[in-house]
Design an enzyme around this catalytic site. Structure first.
Site, PDB file in Angstrom:
ATOM      1  N   LYS A 258       0.803  -1.295   0.056  1.00 37.92           N
ATOM      2  CA  LYS A 258      -0.115  -0.139   0.005  1.00 37.92           C
ATOM      3  C   LYS A 258       0.851   1.393  -0.040  1.00 37.92           C
ATOM      4  O   LYS A 258       1.882   1.380   0.544  1.00 37.92           O
ATOM      5  CB  LYS A 258      -0.817   0.104   1.237  1.00 37.92           C
ATOM      6  CG  LYS A 258      -2.046  -0.778   1.324  1.00 37.92           C
ATOM      7  CD  LYS A 258      -2.910  -0.870   2.361  1.00 37.92           C
ATOM      8  CE  LYS A 258      -4.165  -1.676   2.555  1.00 37.92           C
ATOM      9  NZ  LYS A 258      -5.088  -1.476   1.554  1.00 37.92           N
TER      10      LYS A 258
ATOM     11  N   ARG B 187     -10.799 -11.067   1.823  1.00 38.35           N
ATOM     12  CA  ARG B 187     -11.594 -11.946   0.992  1.00 38.35           C
ATOM     13  C   ARG B 187     -11.121 -13.539   1.217  1.00 38.35           C
ATOM     14  O   ARG B 187     -11.785 -14.308   1.365  1.00 38.35           O
ATOM     15  CB  ARG B 187     -11.747 -11.752  -0.222  1.00 38.35           C
ATOM     16  CG  ARG B 187     -10.895 -11.598  -1.220  1.00 38.35           C
ATOM     17  CD  ARG B 187     -11.326 -10.888  -2.615  1.00 38.35           C
ATOM     18  NE  ARG B 187     -11.157  -9.445  -2.339  1.00 38.35           N
ATOM     19  CZ  ARG B 187     -11.426  -8.407  -3.062  1.00 38.35           C
ATOM     20  NH1 ARG B 187     -11.742  -8.878  -4.149  1.00 38.35           N
ATOM     21  NH2 ARG B 187     -11.504  -6.980  -2.781  1.00 38.35           N
TER      22      ARG B 187
HETATM   23  N1  BES Z   1      -7.937  -3.493   4.412  1.00 39.28           N
HETATM   24  C1  BES Z   1      -8.329  -3.101   2.981  1.00 39.28           C
HETATM   25  C2  BES Z   1      -9.623  -2.549   2.755  1.00 39.28           C
HETATM   26  C3  BES Z   1      -9.621  -1.067   3.352  1.00 39.28           C
HETATM   27  C4  BES Z   1      -9.504   0.145   2.769  1.00 39.28           C
HETATM   28  C5  BES Z   1      -9.990  -0.874   4.658  1.00 39.28           C
HETATM   29  C6  BES Z   1      -9.587   1.452   3.481  1.00 39.28           C
HETATM   30  C7  BES Z   1     -10.172   0.218   5.684  1.00 39.28           C
HETATM   31  C8  BES Z   1     -10.129   1.339   4.935  1.00 39.28           C
HETATM   32  C9  BES Z   1      -8.326  -4.595   2.051  1.00 39.28           C
HETATM   33  O1  BES Z   1      -7.586  -5.560   2.492  1.00 39.28           O
HETATM   34  C10 BES Z   1      -7.815  -3.961   0.758  1.00 39.28           C
HETATM   35  O2  BES Z   1      -6.502  -3.449   0.445  1.00 39.28           O
HETATM   36  N2  BES Z   1      -8.720  -4.073  -0.412  1.00 39.28           N
HETATM   37  C11 BES Z   1      -8.219  -3.574  -1.731  1.00 39.28           C
HETATM   38  C12 BES Z   1      -8.889  -4.316  -2.534  1.00 39.28           C
HETATM   39  C13 BES Z   1      -8.090  -4.235  -3.972  1.00 39.28           C
HETATM   40  C14 BES Z   1      -6.701  -4.627  -4.014  1.00 39.28           C
HETATM   41  C15 BES Z   1      -9.092  -5.178  -5.001  1.00 39.28           C
HETATM   42  C16 BES Z   1      -8.728  -1.868  -1.710  1.00 39.28           C
HETATM   43  O3  BES Z   1      -9.636  -1.798  -1.501  1.00 39.28           O
HETATM   44  O4  BES Z   1      -7.974  -1.420  -2.351  1.00 39.28           O
HETATM   45 MG    MG Z   2      -5.756  -5.470   1.776  1.00 45.53          MG
END
Ligand code: BES
Ligand code: MG
Ligand code: ZN
Length: 498
Positions: free
Chosen positions: A274, A348
């Site tokens: 990230k 997921r």
């Molecule tokens: N933990 C994140 C989602 C999230 C984002 C929680 C902002 C709280 C605040 C999740 O694991 C994630 O990283 N999701 C990705 C999915 C994508 C790679 C398809 C996302 O939302 O960018």
């Molecule tokens: Mg994630």
């Protein structure tokens, strides 16, 4: 905090402050306040210090029983507003008392002001807000503020029904908020201090004959029984765990509800790291886990007549030489294979194994709670969670509870037409959509649905409301505890045996 209720007038209050709701042309208050207080209230209302501006507290001192007491007037609408209004009012009153370091108060019940005999929930909503407003997280401040401990809220009412309601439930309200605070503490705690191990130990500390807690942490067992939890978690030296918690409050029936919570104690994104701006709050990625633990504890603490099985996969999603990689193909517990195309879509995966585990014991309903997608925050902003379900009536029941308690959720679709977006060419499924930037929350929901085998199921994506940067009128900022009351109330209203 102690909550009590009595039928006498405010004039006898032994508390440090008295809160009196008012509106223009209200009926005389003296039955509730006593003549002396009423006279002074009228004097204050007539003065320049007072305005009928709603939700503002006007404070003044008055001598009652030889003691100087603070009286607060607060203007409310003439006709009862939505319950949320009183929750917000409770939240700001808590902050005001904290500032003034006042540790007890009496409140003239809103029900008395409105003469509203059927609905006992105005004062209750206020008290909920008051509980929320009292929370603070200062474990990591080196100089702790001089401790302030609120002691007692006393409801003054002339309605026997309200008095009974408060007397019978006050203890449970305390238990509920102890668990809301627990969830908030777990979520606020930094990732180094809230590893899978520490979370599991915390859960174990609540175990007793009422609440069975099992921790699965043998890596060979995890690899065999929860292969996706193992795969996501093995990159970290803080090894993965799988928690099973069980509460049997209705042993005479063989029905139960299954709860599943996403427990990523830190989500770096893994190899798909990230960026700055997205990574800082990822200690909160175990909010779903904290929520379902708190709800299960509420059921046990308040003796709810319900059976609950709770499943919590706990991992750190981190970069490392042992971490899973984009391109890997993993085989889930259910047997479906998954092509990994982004290691940041880890929630997921661990939920897939947990959901499948939950289907194996004939649940009446499965609810999962997860900070699953940033797309959900894009769709609904940060005060609202996404609701997904494979049964219309479940979505409706959950929406009804949400409206009643003021924790906002909105239903998003699980369109069959989009199902092919999670199909892979070389495996059964892929962990991100074929189409970038389109309905990411729905796609994640559709992925999860592959593992619930058509059992009745609700998925709550709490990525937005679990943690707030800007203060919310009820929840404040940082971890909110969103979903704890919502689920506890939902289960109480729909799944108790009597
Ligand atoms: N933990 C994140 C989602 C999230 C984002 C929680 C902002 C709280 C605040 C999740 O694991 C994630 O990283 N999701 C990705 C999915 C994508 C790679 C398809 C996302 O939302 O960018
Ligand atoms: Mg994630
Ligand atoms: Zn995540």
């Amino acid at each position: 905090m102690k909550i009590s209720c009595r039928k006498k007038t405010a004039l006898n209050s032994k508390k440090d402050a008295v809160l009196i709701p008012v509106y223009r042309n209200m009926r005389p208050l003296k039955v509730l306040t006593g003549k002396k207080i009423e006279d002074q209230i009228n004097e204050m209302i007539a003065s320049d210090y007072f305005s009928y501006e709603e939700k503002e507290f006007t404070g003044f001192f008055m001598e009652i029983g030889g003691k100087l007491k603070k009286i607060y007037l607060v203007t409310v609408p003439k006709d009862p507003a939505d319950h949320r209004y009183y929750t917000e009012l409770g939240g700001s009153f808590a902050k005001l008392l904290k500032k003034e370091r006042i540790t007890s108060f009496s409140i003239l019940a809103f029900e008395d002001i409105y003469m509203e005999k059927r609905d006992c929930n105005f004062t209750k909503s206020f008290l909920d807000g008051f509980f929320f407003g009292q929370y603070s997280f200062d474990t990591f401040k080196s100089k702790q503020e001089k401790s302030y401990l609120f002691e007692e809220a006393e409801v003054i009412t002339s309605f026997a029904k309200l008095k009974r309601f408060v007397d019978e439930n006050a203890e449970n309200w305390n238990s509920i908020f102890e668990s809301v605070y627990l969830a908030k503490d777990l979520i606020n705690t930094p990732p180094a201090d809230m590893t899978p191990q520490i979370f599991a130990e915390k859960a174990l500390s609540f175990a007793d004959e009422n609440l069975k807690v099992e921790v699965i942490d043998d890596m060979d067992v995890l690899e065999k029984d929860f292969p996706l939890v193992h795969a996501v978690g093995k990159g970290s030296t803080n090894l993965p765990k799988f928690l099973k918690i069980q509460y049997n409050g209705a042993p005479e029936v063989d029905k139960h509800v299954a709860l599943v919570g996403k427990g990523v104690t830190f989500d770096s994104g893994g190899t798909n790291l990230k960026p700055t701006g997205s990574i800082e709050d990822m200690k909160t990625d175990m909010s779903g886990a904290a929520t379902v633990l708190a709800v299960t504890k509420i059921a046990a603490d308040t003796g709810m007549k319900i059976n609950i099985k709770t499943y919590i996969p706990l991992v750190e999603n981190i970069i490392g030489s042992c971490a899973y990689k984009p391109g890997d193909i993993l085989t889930s517990k259910m047997g479906k294979t998954i092509e990994i195309l982004n290691t940041d879509a880890e929630g997921r995966l661990i939920l897939a194994d947990a959901l499948y585990e939950a289907t194996k014991t004939d649940p009446e309903l499965i609810i999962d709670v997860a900070t699953l997608t940033g797309a959900c925050v894009v769709a609904l902003c940060s005060h609202c969670a996404g609701l997904f379900s494979n049964r219309k009536f479940l979505a409706k029941n959950m929406m009804d509870t949400s409206g009643a308690i003021g924790e906002d959720i909105w239903e998003l679709p699980l369109l069959e037409a989009y199902q092919e977006r999670v199909k892979s060419d070389i495996a059964d499924l892929r962990n991100i959509s074929k189409q970038k930037g389109e309905a990411g929350s729905t796609v994640a929901g559709l992925f999860l649905q592959e593992f619930v085998d058509n059992w009745p199921w609700i998925h709550l994506d709490i990525a937005g409301p679990a943690y707030l940067k800007e203060p919310h009128p009820v929840f404040g900022n940082h971890a909110t505890g969103f979903g704890v009351r919502l689920l506890a109330e939902f289960l109480k209203n729909n799944y108790m045996t009597d």
